[in-house]
Design a protein around this motif. Sequence first.
Motif, short mmCIF file in Angstrom:
data_model
loop_
_atom_site.label_atom_id
_atom_site.label_comp_id
_atom_site.label_asym_id
_atom_site.label_seq_id
_atom_site.Cartn_x
_atom_site.Cartn_y
_atom_site.Cartn_z
N GLU A 150 33.22 27.02 34.90
CA GLU A 150 33.42 26.69 36.31
C GLU A 150 34.54 25.67 36.47
N LEU A 151 34.63 24.71 35.56
CA LEU A 151 35.72 23.74 35.62
C LEU A 151 37.08 24.42 35.46
N ILE A 152 37.17 25.36 34.54
CA ILE A 152 38.42 26.09 34.34
C ILE A 152 38.80 26.84 35.62
N LYS A 153 37.81 27.43 36.26
CA LYS A 153 38.08 28.15 37.50
C LYS A 153 38.61 27.20 38.58
N GLU A 154 37.95 26.06 38.73
CA GLU A 154 38.39 25.08 39.73
C GLU A 154 39.81 24.60 39.45
N LEU A 155 40.07 24.30 38.20
CA LEU A 155 41.41 23.83 37.83
C LEU A 155 42.46 24.90 38.08
N GLY A 156 42.13 26.15 37.70
CA GLY A 156 43.07 27.25 37.92
C GLY A 156 43.37 27.46 39.39
N GLU A 157 42.34 27.37 40.22
CA GLU A 157 42.53 27.53 41.67
C GLU A 157 43.46 26.46 42.23
N ALA A 159 37.73 33.11 33.44
CA ALA A 159 38.03 32.17 34.52
C ALA A 159 39.50 31.76 34.48
N ALA A 160 40.08 31.66 33.29
CA ALA A 160 41.48 31.23 33.16
C ALA A 160 42.47 32.34 33.43
N ARG A 161 42.09 33.59 33.16
CA ARG A 161 43.04 34.71 33.18
C ARG A 161 43.76 34.90 34.51
N PRO A 162 43.11 34.86 35.67
CA PRO A 162 43.84 35.11 36.93
C PRO A 162 44.96 34.10 37.20
N TYR A 163 44.87 32.93 36.57
CA TYR A 163 45.84 31.86 36.85
C TYR A 163 46.83 31.67 35.68
N LEU A 164 46.76 32.57 34.69
CA LEU A 164 47.62 32.48 33.50
C LEU A 164 47.52 31.10 32.85
N MET A 165 46.33 30.55 32.90
CA MET A 165 46.09 29.22 32.37
C MET A 165 45.88 29.31 30.86
#
Length: 887
Positions: A84-91, A122-128
């Motif tokens: 969830e943290l990765i998702k928040e950061l990516g967003e 969670a990271a993939r959509p943001y290329l993180m």
Amino acid sequence: MSIRNLDVLFNPSSIALIGASNRPGSVGAVLARNLFEGGFAGPIMTVNPHERAIRSTLNYRSVAELPEVPDLAVISTPPATVPELIKELGERGCRAAVVITAGFGEGDREEGKRLKQAMLEAARPYLMRIVGPNCLGIMAPHAGVNASFGHVAPRQGHVAFVTQSGAVATSILDWADSRGIGFSHVVSLGGMSDVDFGDMLDYLALDPKTHAILLYVEAVSQARKFLSAARMASRNKPVIVVKAGRSDAGAKAALSHTGALAGSDAVYDAAFRRAGMLRVKTLDELFQAVGTLATGIRVKGDRLAILTNGGGIGVLAVDELAEGHGQLAALSETSVARLNEVLPAAWSRGNPVDILGDAPGKRYTDALEILLDEPAADALLVINCPTAVADSLDAARSVTQAIGSRRVPVLNCWLGEAAGEQARHLFATHGLPSYETPEQAVRAFAHLWQYRHNQQLLMQTPPALAGLEFDQARAEAIIDAVLADERSLLTEPEATALLAAYGIPTAPARTARDPADAAAAAKELGGSVVLKIVSRDISHKSDVGGVALNLTTPEAVHDAAEAMLERVRKVAPEARIDGFNVQKMIRRPEAHELIVGVAEDRVFGPMILFGQGGTAVEVVGDRMMGLPPLNPLLAREMIDGTRVARLLHGYRNRQAVDLEALTLTLVRVSQLVTTLDRVVELDINPLLADASGVIALDARVVVRRDRKPLAIRPYPQSLERHVTTRSGQQYCLRPIRPEDEPALVEMLRRSSPEDLRLRFFAAIKSFDHAFAARLSQIDYDREMALVAFAPGGQEICGVVRLIADPDKDSAEYAVMVRSDIKHTGLGYRLMSEILAYAREAGIRRVFADVLAENEPMLKMARELGFFVSHKLQGDDTVTVEIDLNTR
């Protein structure tokens, strides 16, 4: 994914530490201390839901509260919170994260594996990009980034260290700090969920602050990416690797001798060698190697001359040299005569050159100058033992003065604590390599010549091969029939037919249904024969009594077949008996029994094996592994790397074997495994080799529908074609090969100086081997170069090449047509073909920098749909690019 967003990982403008803590001794507190004390110039923002401040800096309770988007996030929170943290950061736009936390599948825990997959999704959509999990962290001293919980902050330097183990990283940091060694990067990869060795090699290969790359490897995840990146990095700077873990356990389930011999460590050794990397055994040796290479001295071979004031110490150096670290140079008569003029009468008169214990500095200097002129020596080791009658420091000064600013291949070993320490410090200030023991010095010499040897292998131009035709359709039909029969193991007649389809010599043979049929086959063959059982269920025939040798009459064959059936039925009652194989008895009394085979490694895919063969092959264990595809140079390198190679060259009254035929056999086996993508194991044992050639006496082949891909992409034969230009002229088009180097150089020589300047942006007057090899020896997985020939001709008329970035998202092109063939439409056709290839390869953007004065190129680019950028004031180039997704 490869180097995308790694720039912000190591040079961020802002950092967020999530899981920061004030609790003394906690990971969160150590991370905060290292980040704040690392010298980072940008903002460091901490996140902890329970703290108001961390290290007297305002703390934030959540990612949402952060006042600005961090480039880099360092996460040290419980595993369940990370996705969830990765998702928040990516967003929010964060582009990279270092996940310190463990608990993501270590020890094959299913919940951890689920969390790791959720984190990646969670990271993939943001290329993180993600480093870790379960890692020590990363350090980039030049950027002031210490995002780790290491106990020592690294100094700034030009060595990058990449490791899977956090414990090894902390040990190296402590070791290096006490020796004043600095780093450009220290990276603990941990679980390698995303960023791996291939990514780091790609990034560090182009990093100007990194002059050498050190790797501590436990396992490689993506073999093709790793090898492509390693080969590219090794061309630019030294890459030195230490590999942990030496296990052959995976070979126990193999059906062939080759599979049993192909241990994981031997496979990694072959991969490192093929990539041009230098492998060492220990961490101490790792840094000794980089220290030696960093001095800038280079050697041309493995012959060492030794200059010493102590005979016994010289002998220790020779002993170490004899362990496979090089050869003792044989001094020429000229050198011995010159040494006689300057040395005492009691000197050793050979190599090692013992100048006696009372040697003053001048004696060292006189001998050194002579030995540096010795043509039989590739390097010189100078040794000093402290004595009461000579000054060790004076000798060291004399050596440094004699060498001066020259980069000559001299290594120094000054023994002793007090006396030796001063000398070693003197050598260090002059940038000269020095060592505490002769063993260390000899190993350092080995690092130099092995590095040179590996670099030569990367750049050697193989000879062109003619007449290597093969019948792939026939071989595929054999495999189709075996798989349709729901089998994986070929019978010996099937395996022999497969080899014959690829031109590998085999003994004449006939198949037989029963003993009577076997007797008839023996009569047809004539002379002595070998009888072998044929069973789809039996791999090693000798183990069940399924081989009878030297049968001279049809009646003897009949009786042997009857007895063999009875034996096999007792030993292997469940085995299905398909008949017999009657083979001509080959008598070559001076032939060597060798083994050539293929085994599938779980990481690197198919591997080729060569070594001493026979029934005791696994006990002898004399083998070399190699990665296909092989050319004659690589095949010969494998042969020469075995102990049996010394016998193959002939000895006493025994003739040398036909090494050309043997080399060609390895190349043909490579051809077989690269074109038949269902062959997973192959044994030719024994392969007899003598002065008259080679012949395969026995073969086993295992096939499967889903074999692992090759670690190195082979020559893409499917791209060969005939094309017609707009003017109606025909050309043969195919991918470039390493052996095209001479033809490519000839094409460039026949082009005008102006055309060369427009292509290379500079006047080119000569084309040395290194330059031409880089153009002709390409990695087909990342590059493509198509060459055009007139039908039936051998001269290159034009070349177009495409070099993709590691992400394979963008690629730069270059095209050139020989000056006397311009204006025929060949350049346009070459560009059309390479753009079609780029589309098929999934490359989105193709671009090039073009000299603004090169109007013909700009005109062609516009016709092909490229967008031409406006020339900037004072700039003599423009960029042309095309988005293939919109075309």
